[in-house]
Design an enzyme around this catalytic site. Structure first.
Site, PDB file in Angstrom:
ATOM      1  N   ARG A  56       0.837  -1.197   0.000  1.00 15.99           N
ATOM      2  CA  ARG A  56       0.000   0.000   0.000  1.00 15.99           C
ATOM      3  C   ARG A  56       0.880   1.259   0.000  1.00 15.99           C
ATOM      4  NH1 ARG A  56      -3.776  -1.541   5.054  1.00 15.99           N
ATOM      5  NH2 ARG A  56      -1.825  -2.586   5.637  1.00 15.99           N
TER       6      ARG A  56
ATOM      7  N   LYS B  49       1.570   1.724   7.259  1.00 18.90           N
ATOM      8  CA  LYS B  49       1.870   0.881   8.422  1.00 18.90           C
ATOM      9  C   LYS B  49       2.793   1.603   9.395  1.00 18.90           C
ATOM     10  CE  LYS B  49       0.589  -2.553   9.269  1.00 18.90           C
ATOM     11  NZ  LYS B  49      -0.627  -2.822  10.077  1.00 18.90           N
TER      12      LYS B  49
ATOM     13  N   TYR C 184      -1.010   4.379  10.543  1.00 16.88           N
ATOM     14  CA  TYR C 184      -1.421   3.408  11.553  1.00 16.88           C
ATOM     15  C   TYR C 184      -0.234   3.154  12.479  1.00 16.88           C
ATOM     16  CZ  TYR C 184      -5.650   2.173   8.924  1.00 16.88           C
ATOM     17  OH  TYR C 184      -6.863   2.210   8.297  1.00 16.88           O
TER      18      TYR C 184
ATOM     19  N   HIS D 231      -0.790   1.254  16.067  1.00 22.62           N
ATOM     20  CA  HIS D 231      -1.055   0.033  16.858  1.00 22.62           C
ATOM     21  C   HIS D 231       0.023  -0.147  17.928  1.00 22.62           C
ATOM     22  CE1 HIS D 231      -4.259  -1.043  14.098  1.00 22.62           C
ATOM     23  NE2 HIS D 231      -3.427  -0.952  13.074  1.00 22.62           N
TER      24      HIS D 231
ATOM     25  N   GLU E 201      -5.842   4.738  13.566  1.00 21.50           N
ATOM     26  CA  GLU E 201      -6.826   3.842  14.187  1.00 21.50           C
ATOM     27  C   GLU E 201      -7.543   4.435  15.386  1.00 21.50           C
ATOM     28  OE1 GLU E 201      -2.882   2.684  16.178  1.00 21.50           O
ATOM     29  OE2 GLU E 201      -3.560   3.292  14.174  1.00 21.50           O
TER      30      GLU E 201
ATOM     31  N   ASP F  47      -3.288  -7.015  14.930  1.00 19.67           N
ATOM     32  CA  ASP F  47      -2.565  -5.741  15.010  1.00 19.67           C
ATOM     33  C   ASP F  47      -2.589  -5.161  16.415  1.00 19.67           C
ATOM     34  OD1 ASP F  47      -1.479  -5.372  12.504  1.00 19.67           O
ATOM     35  OD2 ASP F  47      -3.247  -4.380  11.687  1.00 19.67           O
TER      36      ASP F  47
END
Length: 371
Positions: A15, A75, A94, A96, A118, A269
């Site tokens: 991505r 990510k 993101y 996490h 998120e 995740d």
């Protein structure tokens, strides 16, 4: 503002943080966009497409990290990336962090201001998590069907069965965005589906949505145990925003299941909702514990980067532009971005992450106003 887009380096992640269409919007807002060469290869967007959209092409990631005032990724930054972050820089991606103390420490040490997709909120929703949850929910059933194949060590069941032969029974733990889209796919394939959820209003909404085509079950230990005894596939889709996922299935509970049952942990995740879960990759997506097949790929939407990147950019664009237009001040003016702030100038600002990792934190608004 100079906005940087490095190529994703997490294993099997294709991505991209900004599509050419999104770059054009940033440029139209007066920003300069620096894109690492080859960053869009996974979505079929070459350097020429980015240049046509108004981006400048960087020779490598080091150039992007050194020059950019704001980094837009997909990510969480890898060790070699967080080492290049610095104070005064904004990271939008993101994160996490709850199950990842190493990354958390790396971001704190860098001094960067990090906003996590998120945990950005809008009303009671999570608008930047939702599109990837939709993708992951749908992919979870494809993954379960593949893992069920006998040649992959599965139980050999066809998800929808055939006339005269019962279909697979799918149990979905959690009735949020992931669970809803998983159930939609499973029902579409002809499986028998149960959704286990703690919210009665949500159970009523799901019953209405599916017109009685799925069983809804209030989540209790007894209820979960009864459901998994009959399951051929279990989808783990529970979410506690920003925090580690609760462990709904313990190792002892695996003994209750039929041999070769497939578990798909979409919550991996955030640490996973099965006690026996650990992150896997698309190259080696499954493993076995006590005769039960586990699928725990940590970046499921990365397997469909074109769909995922465009869906993600549709959601992140207005928030990214608010950050680029206003800098840290843009966070202060946007309640959704304040909720997404995880780290600011060496301080942890996420209470759920702090609780999960046993760290101290400061209120996000307080940290921002002290800048």
């Amino acid at each position: 503002m100079l906005v940087g887009v490095p190529k994703e380096i997490k294993k099997q992640e294709a991505r991209v943080g900004l599509t050419p269409a999104a770059v054009r919007e940033y440029v139209a807002h007066g920003h300069t966009v620096l894109v690492e060469t080859g960053a869009g290869a996974g979505i079929g967007a070459d350097d020429a497409a980015y240049a046509q959209a108004g981006a400048t092409i960087a020779a490598d990631a080091a150039q992007v990290f050194a020059a950019a005032e704001m980094i837009v990724k997909v990510k969480e930054p890898q060790p070699g990336e967080w080492a290049q972050l610095r104070e005064g820089q904004i990271l939008f991606t993101y994160l996490h962090l709850a199950p990842d103390p190493e990354q958390t420490r790396g971001l704190l040490d860098s001094g960067v201001t990090a906003v996590a997709y998120e945990t950005v909120t809008e009303g009671n929703g999570l608008p930047l998590l939702a599109p990837m949850s939709e993708v992951a929910g749908r992919l979870s059933i494809e993954a379960a069907a593949t893992a069920s194949r006998a040649y992959n060590g599965g139980n050999g069941l066809l998800m929808g069965g055939v006339p005269g032969v019962a279909p697979a029974r799918v149990v979905v733990l959690g009735g949020g965005v992931v669970g809803t889209h998983a159930a939609r796919m499973a029902v579409g394939l002809g499986a028998e589906v149960s959704i286990v959820e703690r919210s009665l209003p949500r159970l009523r909404a799901l019953d209405e949505l599916f017109g009685g085509r799925v069983r809804t079950r209030f989540s209790t230990l007894d209820g979960i145990e009864e459901e998994i005894r009959q399951a051929d596939v279990v989808i783990g889709s529970v979410l506690v925003p920003g925090a580690s996922a609760p462990k709904l299935i313990t190792r002892d509970m695996l003994a209750l299941m039929k041999p070769r049952t497939v578990l798909v942990d979409v919550a991996i995740d955030q640490g996973g909702c099965f006690e026996t879960s650990h992150a896997t990759t698309h190259a080696e997506p499954t493993y076995e514990v006590d005769g039960i097949i586990h699928y725990c790929v940590a970046n499921m939407p990365g397997s469909v980067p074109r769909t995922s990147s465009h869906a993600l950019n549709n959601a992140t664009l207005p928030y990214g532009l608010a950050l680029a237009d206003g800098g840290v001040g843009g966070i202060v003016k946007n309640a959704g971005l304040v909720s997404g702030l995880s780290v600011h100038r060496g301080q942890l600002t996420s209470a759920p992450v702090a609780k999960s990792l046993g760290l101290n934190h400061i209120d996000a608004a307080t940290a921002l106003n002290a800048r």
